[in-house]
Design a protein around this motif. Structure first.
Motif, short mmCIF file in Angstrom:
data_model
loop_
_atom_site.label_atom_id
_atom_site.label_comp_id
_atom_site.label_asym_id
_atom_site.label_seq_id
_atom_site.Cartn_x
_atom_site.Cartn_y
_atom_site.Cartn_z
N HIS A 49 -18.87 13.12 34.22
CA HIS A 49 -19.10 13.11 35.58
C HIS A 49 -18.52 14.38 36.19
N THR A 50 -17.09 14.56 35.78
CA THR A 50 -16.26 15.65 36.30
C THR A 50 -16.89 17.07 35.68
N ALA A 82 -19.95 17.69 37.66
CA ALA A 82 -19.62 17.99 39.04
C ALA A 82 -19.04 19.49 39.07
N THR A 128 -18.92 21.15 49.90
CA THR A 128 -18.88 19.49 49.53
C THR A 128 -18.86 19.40 48.11
N LEU A 129 -19.68 20.30 47.39
CA LEU A 129 -19.30 20.13 46.01
C LEU A 129 -18.04 20.32 45.33
N SER A 178 -16.32 16.97 45.69
CA SER A 178 -16.87 16.30 44.55
C SER A 178 -16.34 16.36 43.37
N ALA A 225 -12.66 14.67 43.64
CA ALA A 225 -12.70 13.62 43.36
C ALA A 225 -12.86 12.95 42.04
N ALA A 226 -13.83 13.81 41.38
CA ALA A 226 -14.09 13.32 39.99
C ALA A 226 -13.07 13.67 39.15
#
Length: 198
Positions: free
Chosen positions: A33-34, A37, A64-65, A68, A71-72
């Motif tokens: 997922h990271t 992202a 925003t990306l 993300s 967070a990932a």
């Protein structure tokens, strides 16, 4: 998607041991997922950088990306940290160097991207993406190294679980064989006593 499918079909996701579960979770769900992202962020940056006029909405989307990605990255760190705290033999600590490098490269990519986003809309002409491309390549390399070292550690953890299970199985089997032997001896002695009285 393919990595998650492997995790699901191998039943690793059902692992009751916290250390191996969280290493698996970091490798099978959180790390991919990271990487996704980061790829989304870099691809979107490259497409926005080619635009003649960069809008405020484009910059907001990039920020925003970027959030993300942060967070990932934090979720990978959290999973490995939780695995380390719940690892009785301390072997998950062998991932410390790979995780540290991964976090450093992720922070570097985030920093270079944030600087690049800041330049968008201020510069006239094409924006140089050399630093961004180098940071992204380093991030991908560190992600791959974490994947390899994490897979080796997961293999070690699961091998230890299987060896422990085999030892327990051998103990139970030896106990059962002892009980069966005792039952045969008792039956033989009982039958011999009956026959001796007849």
């Amino acid at each position: 998607a393919a990595i998650t499918e492997v995790g699901n079909t191998s039943n690793l996701i059902l692992d009751p041991d916290l250390d191996s579960y969280y290493v698996m979770d970091a490798l099978v769900t959180r790390l991919p997922h990271t990487v996704d992202a980061a790829a989304s962020l870099v691809e979107r940056y490259r497409s926005v950088a080619r635009l003649p006029n960069v809008s405020r909405d484009d910059r907001i989307e990039l920020v925003t990306l970027l959030a993300s990605l942060s967070a990932a990255t934090g979720s990978v760190d959290d999973a490995i940290g939780f695995a380390m705290k719940n690892n009785p033999d301390g072997t998950v600590a062998s991932l410390d160097e790979s995780v540290s490098d991964f976090l450093l490269q992720a922070r570097t990519l985030a920093y270079v991207t944030s600087l690049s986003i800041d330049v968008l809309g201020r510069s006239i002409g094409e924006v140089d993406q050399t630093s961004l491309n180098a940071a992204y390549a380093s991030f991908l390399d560190s992600s791959a190294r974490l994947g390899v070292s994490g897979t080796e550690e997961l293999d070690h953890l699961l091998s230890a679980r299987v060896n422990g299970l085999m030892l327990k199985l051998a103990s139970v089997l030896a106990g059962a064989m002892g009980l069966v032997g005792f039952a045969f001896l008792f039956t033989w002695l009982f039958a011999r006593g009956i026959l001796h009285n007849v």
